[in-house]
Motif scaffolding. Structure first.
Motif, PDB file in Angstrom:
ATOM      1  N   ILE A 264       0.735  -1.336  -0.016  1.00 31.32           N
ATOM      2  CA  ILE A 264      -0.340   0.097  -0.128  1.00 31.32           C
ATOM      3  C   ILE A 264       0.756   1.230   0.238  1.00 31.32           C
ATOM      4  N   ALA A 265       2.304   1.152   0.163  1.00 32.72           N
ATOM      5  CA  ALA A 265       3.064   2.329   0.410  1.00 32.72           C
ATOM      6  C   ALA A 265       3.298   2.734  -0.936  1.00 32.72           C
ATOM      7  N   LEU A 266       3.122   1.723  -1.874  1.00 32.62           N
ATOM      8  CA  LEU A 266       3.388   2.324  -3.533  1.00 32.62           C
ATOM      9  C   LEU A 266       2.485   3.048  -3.919  1.00 32.62           C
ATOM     10  N   ILE A 267       1.130   3.018  -3.353  1.00 31.29           N
ATOM     11  CA  ILE A 267      -0.073   3.735  -3.744  1.00 31.29           C
ATOM     12  C   ILE A 267       0.313   5.384  -3.876  1.00 31.29           C
ATOM     13  N   ASP A 268       0.148   5.861  -4.800  1.00 31.42           N
ATOM     14  CA  ASP A 268       0.286   7.336  -4.953  1.00 31.42           C
ATOM     15  C   ASP A 268      -0.653   7.979  -5.842  1.00 31.42           C
ATOM     16  N   HIS A 269      -0.851   9.206  -5.992  1.00 32.54           N
ATOM     17  CA  HIS A 269      -1.856   9.727  -6.747  1.00 32.54           C
ATOM     18  C   HIS A 269      -1.966   9.345  -8.275  1.00 32.54           C
ATOM     19  N   GLY A 270      -2.829   8.559  -8.818  1.00 35.38           N
ATOM     20  CA  GLY A 270      -2.968   8.443 -10.324  1.00 35.38           C
ATOM     21  C   GLY A 270      -2.445   7.052 -10.468  1.00 35.38           C
ATOM     22  N   GLN A 271      -1.749   6.181  -9.473  1.00 34.70           N
ATOM     23  CA  GLN A 271      -1.299   4.722  -9.683  1.00 34.70           C
ATOM     24  C   GLN A 271      -2.377   3.914 -10.220  1.00 34.70           C
ATOM     25  N   PRO A 272      -2.330   3.458 -11.266  1.00 30.59           N
ATOM     26  CA  PRO A 272      -3.311   2.648 -11.945  1.00 30.59           C
ATOM     27  C   PRO A 272      -3.153   1.135 -11.269  1.00 30.59           C
ATOM     28  N   VAL A 273      -4.511   0.780 -10.583  1.00 26.69           N
ATOM     29  CA  VAL A 273      -4.578  -0.477 -10.046  1.00 26.69           C
ATOM     30  C   VAL A 273      -5.770  -1.318 -10.486  1.00 26.69           C
ATOM     31  N   PHE A 274      -5.510  -2.403 -11.181  1.00 25.69           N
ATOM     32  CA  PHE A 274      -6.703  -3.372 -11.526  1.00 25.69           C
ATOM     33  C   PHE A 274      -6.786  -4.235 -10.348  1.00 25.69           C
ATOM     34  N   VAL A 275      -8.391  -4.257  -9.942  1.00 23.62           N
ATOM     35  CA  VAL A 275      -8.804  -5.215  -8.657  1.00 23.62           C
ATOM     36  C   VAL A 275      -9.871  -6.165  -9.228  1.00 23.62           C
ATOM     37  N   LEU A 276      -9.376  -7.335  -8.945  1.00 23.76           N
ATOM     38  CA  LEU A 276     -10.281  -8.634  -9.447  1.00 23.76           C
ATOM     39  C   LEU A 276     -11.237  -8.856  -8.272  1.00 23.76           C
ATOM     40  N   VAL A 277     -12.503  -8.492  -8.605  1.00 22.96           N
ATOM     41  CA  VAL A 277     -13.480  -8.514  -7.472  1.00 22.96           C
ATOM     42  C   VAL A 277     -14.049  -9.869  -7.497  1.00 22.96           C
ATOM     43  N   PRO A 278     -14.071 -10.527  -6.336  1.00 22.75           N
ATOM     44  CA  PRO A 278     -14.996 -11.786  -6.424  1.00 22.75           C
ATOM     45  C   PRO A 278     -16.599 -11.503  -6.535  1.00 22.75           C
ATOM     46  N   SER A 279     -17.164 -12.435  -6.711  1.00 19.49           N
ATOM     47  CA  SER A 279     -18.601 -12.357  -6.639  1.00 19.49           C
ATOM     48  C   SER A 279     -19.238 -12.281  -5.566  1.00 19.49           C
ATOM     49  N   PRO A 280     -19.997 -10.776  -5.440  1.00 20.87           N
ATOM     50  CA  PRO A 280     -20.871 -10.470  -3.981  1.00 20.87           C
ATOM     51  C   PRO A 280     -22.007 -11.500  -3.715  1.00 20.87           C
ATOM     52  N   ARG A 281     -22.274 -12.484  -4.804  1.00 19.10           N
ATOM     53  CA  ARG A 281     -23.400 -13.418  -4.463  1.00 19.10           C
ATOM     54  C   ARG A 281     -22.614 -14.464  -3.925  1.00 19.10           C
ATOM     55  N   ARG A 282     -21.811 -15.232  -4.459  1.00 18.63           N
ATOM     56  CA  ARG A 282     -21.176 -16.507  -3.901  1.00 18.63           C
ATOM     57  C   ARG A 282     -20.176 -16.422  -3.243  1.00 18.63           C
ATOM     58  N   SER A 283     -19.428 -15.143  -2.957  1.00 16.20           N
ATOM     59  CA  SER A 283     -18.211 -15.185  -2.067  1.00 16.20           C
ATOM     60  C   SER A 283     -18.650 -13.753  -1.441  1.00 16.20           C
ATOM     61  N   PRO A 284     -19.468 -13.630  -0.571  1.00 16.73           N
ATOM     62  CA  PRO A 284     -20.033 -12.361   0.154  1.00 16.73           C
ATOM     63  C   PRO A 284     -18.578 -11.934   1.031  1.00 16.73           C
ATOM     64  N   VAL A 285     -18.117 -12.673   1.785  1.00 16.89           N
ATOM     65  CA  VAL A 285     -17.281 -12.322   2.960  1.00 16.89           C
ATOM     66  C   VAL A 285     -15.634 -11.675   1.977  1.00 16.89           C
ATOM     67  N   MET A 286     -15.137 -12.615   0.965  1.00 14.33           N
ATOM     68  CA  MET A 286     -14.167 -12.120   0.396  1.00 14.33           C
ATOM     69  C   MET A 286     -14.334 -10.668  -0.520  1.00 14.33           C
ATOM     70  N   HIS A 287     -15.705 -10.695  -0.997  1.00 14.42           N
ATOM     71  CA  HIS A 287     -16.034  -9.496  -1.874  1.00 14.42           C
ATOM     72  C   HIS A 287     -15.891  -8.308  -1.066  1.00 14.42           C
ATOM     73  N   SER A 288     -16.561  -8.207   0.348  1.00 18.68           N
ATOM     74  CA  SER A 288     -16.399  -7.112   0.963  1.00 18.68           C
ATOM     75  C   SER A 288     -15.124  -6.785   1.605  1.00 18.68           C
ATOM     76  N   LYS A 289     -14.244  -7.790   1.832  1.00 16.25           N
ATOM     77  CA  LYS A 289     -12.863  -7.484   1.954  1.00 16.25           C
ATOM     78  C   LYS A 289     -12.303  -6.836   0.869  1.00 16.25           C
ATOM     79  N   VAL A 290     -12.266  -7.303  -0.459  1.00 15.41           N
ATOM     80  CA  VAL A 290     -11.806  -6.792  -1.679  1.00 15.41           C
ATOM     81  C   VAL A 290     -12.202  -5.298  -1.813  1.00 15.41           C
ATOM     82  N   VAL A 291     -13.718  -4.990  -1.368  1.00 16.81           N
ATOM     83  CA  VAL A 291     -14.169  -3.732  -1.727  1.00 16.81           C
ATOM     84  C   VAL A 291     -13.528  -2.910  -0.639  1.00 16.81           C
TER      85      VAL A 291
END
Ligand code: BG6
Length: 369
Positions: A264-291
Motif C-alpha cells: 500500500i506504500a506504493l499507492i500514490d496519486h494516479g497509480q493505476p490498480v486493477f482489482v479482481l473483485v470476487p462475486s458478491p453473491r457467491r463469495s460475500p465475505v471475500m467480496h466485502s474484503k476486496v471492496v
C-alpha cells in the motif's frame, strides 16, 4: 494465418471459448468427469497420492497456482506449486505417494523437462498437462493430459493458459471422484460450470472495445498494479506478467490481503490498480474484503480499474473504470477475469507501437536451462 486479426495474440485471445471447450470435451459426460489418461494409471495409485507438487514456469506456473485451489478443494490432497528451476535444486522431499504434475504449453521447456526427469528418477508419479501433442515432457511422463487448445503462436500465452486451468480442474475433479472426496453435488455443480464456461469466456472476450479505449488513455503509464484474492491472486500475477512481457511496463500482482503489509506504500496519486473483485453473491465475505481494499487504495489516490461480476454495484462509488464479467462459479472466475487483462496488455503494447507477438528478449519455448 491471423484470421483477420492484427496479431496472433489477438486471434488466440478470441479463440479461448473454443480452446476451453476442446479441453473439457469428452471429459465431462453426463455430469461425470473422467480423464481416461488418469484412469490408465489405476485407481489404487490415484488413491494413494498424499501430496501433489505442480511444477511449471511463467504463465503455466500461474495456471498451476489457480489449479492448486481447485485440486485441494475437490481431491483434498495438499498441493504446492513450485517453479521448475527452483524445484530441482532444493532437494525436494518426494516419496512414491507424491504426484508431480507439470504444466507446459510447449512441452519442451528445459527447466520443466529436467524437473520432470528428476521426479521420475525418484519414483514419483508424473502427470503432464501439455498443449503440444507428443512433445518431450508428455512423452517422459507417466500420464499426459493434453489441453487441445490448438497451436499457440504468440509468445505471450493466452488460450493455453485458460486451457491449462481447465485441464487442472478436470484433474482435481477426477481425483476427487476416485478418492471419494468429491460430493455428487460438487461434481454436478462443476459440470454445469464447465457447460456454461465457453459462453462466459465469449462474453469476457467482448470487453475488447472497452479495454482498448482504456489502454489508449493509459499509453504513457509506467507502472500498473494488480490485486486479487484467492484464485484472483494468481490471476493478478498473470495480468502483471502479460504487461511485462509484451508492453515492457513495470507491473506487479499482489494478494489483496497483503496490501496493508507493505504494497500500500506504493499507492500514490494516479497509480493505476486493477482489482479482481470476487462475486458478491457467491463469495460475500471475500467480496466485502476486496471492496475495503478498493476503498483504502482509492483514499490514497489510486486509479481503480475494477473487474466485477455484472450487477455488482458495491464497487461503483470507488472505481474509475468498471469492467463487467459474466456470472460464473467462484473457482471459475480466473477463466473470465484474465481475458480483459490479456486484452489490456495487448492494447497497451499496440499503443506503444511494439511487436505484440514477438516481444524483445523472449522466445515461445525456452529449450535451455
Ligand atoms: C516462457 C514463455 O519463456 O515460457 C512464457 O515466454 C511461458 O510465455 C513459459 O509461459 C513456459 O512455457 P511452457 O511452454 O513451458 O508453457
Amino acid at each position: 494465418d491471423k484470421g483477420g486479426w492484427s496479431s496472433f495474440m489477438a486471434k488466440e485471445i478470441t479463440e479461448q471459448p473454443e480452446a476451453v471447450a476442446n479441453t473439457f470435451r469428452g471429459r465431462v459426460v453426463d455430469g461425470r468427469v473422467e480423464i481416461p489418461e488418469l484412469s490408465a494409471l489405476g485407481e489404487e495409485r490415484l488413491r494413494e497420492v498424499d501430496r501433489i507438487v505442480i511444477i511449471a514456469c511463467g504463465t503455466a506456473s500461474y495456471a498451476g497456482q489457480i489449479g492448486a485451489y481447485a485440486i485441494e478443494r475437490w481431491a483434498r490432497v495438499p498441493v504446492e506449486v513450485q517453479l521448475s528451476h527452483e524445484f530441482r535444486y532444493r532437494d525436494p522431499v518426494l516419496s512414491p505417494s507424491t504426484m508431480v504434475i507439470s504444466v507446459s504449453q510447449s512441452g519442451e521447456t528445459m527447466d520443466t523437462l529436467m524437473a520432470v526427469k528428476y521426479a521420475k528418477d525418484r519414483g514419483v508419479t508424473t502427470v503432464s498437462v501439455c498443449n503440444t501433442q507428443s512433445a518431450t515432457i508428455p512423452r517422459e511422463s507417466d500420464a499426459a493430459v493434453y489441453t487441445h487448445a490448438g497451436p499457440e503462436v504468440a509468445v505471450a500465452s493466452t488460450k493455453a493458459f485458460t486451457a491449462q486451468i481447465t485441464a487442472l480442474y478436470l484433474i482435481g475433479l477426477h481425483l476427487g471422484r476416485v478418492r471419494g472426496t468429491l460430493s455428487p453435488e460438487e461434481e454436478a455443480q462443476a459440470a454445469s460450470a464447465f457447460e456454461q464456461l465457453p459462453q462466459a469466456v465469449a462474453e469476457a472476450v467482448e470487453t475488447h472495445e472497452q479495454i482498448a479505449q482504456l489502454a489508449h488513455w493509459m499509453a504513457d503509464t509506467r507502472s500498473v498494479l494488480f490485486l486479487g484474492r484467492h484464485v484472483g491472486y494468481p490471476t493478478a500475477l498473470e495480468g502483471a506478467l502479460k504487461l511485462k512481457e509484451i508492453a515492457y511496463i513495470h507491473a506487479e500482482g499482489f494478494a489483496a490481503g497483503e496490501l496493508k503489509h507493505g504494497p500500500i506504500a506504493l499507492i500514490d496519486h494516479g497509480q493505476p490498480v486493477f482489482v479482481l473483485v470476487p462475486s458478491p453473491r457467491r463469495s460475500p465475505v471475500m467480496h466485502s474484503k476486496v471492496v475495503s481494499n478498493i476503498q483504502e487504495i482509492r483514499a490514497r489516490g489510486a486509479r481503480v480499474i475494477a473487474i466485477v461480476e455484472k450487477g455488482d454495484t458495491a464497487v461503483l462509488p470507488y472505481a474509475d473504470d468498471v469492467i463487467r464479467m459474466p456470472l460464473t462459479d467462484p473457482l471459475f472466475e480466473p477463466l473470465v477475469q484474465v481475458v480483459p487483462l490479456q486484452w489490456f496488455a495487448l492494447e497497451l503494447s499496440t499503443a506503444k507501437g511494439l511487436d505484440v507477438d514477438q516481444p524483445r528478449n523472449l522466445a515461445k519455448s525456452v529449450t535451455v536451462e
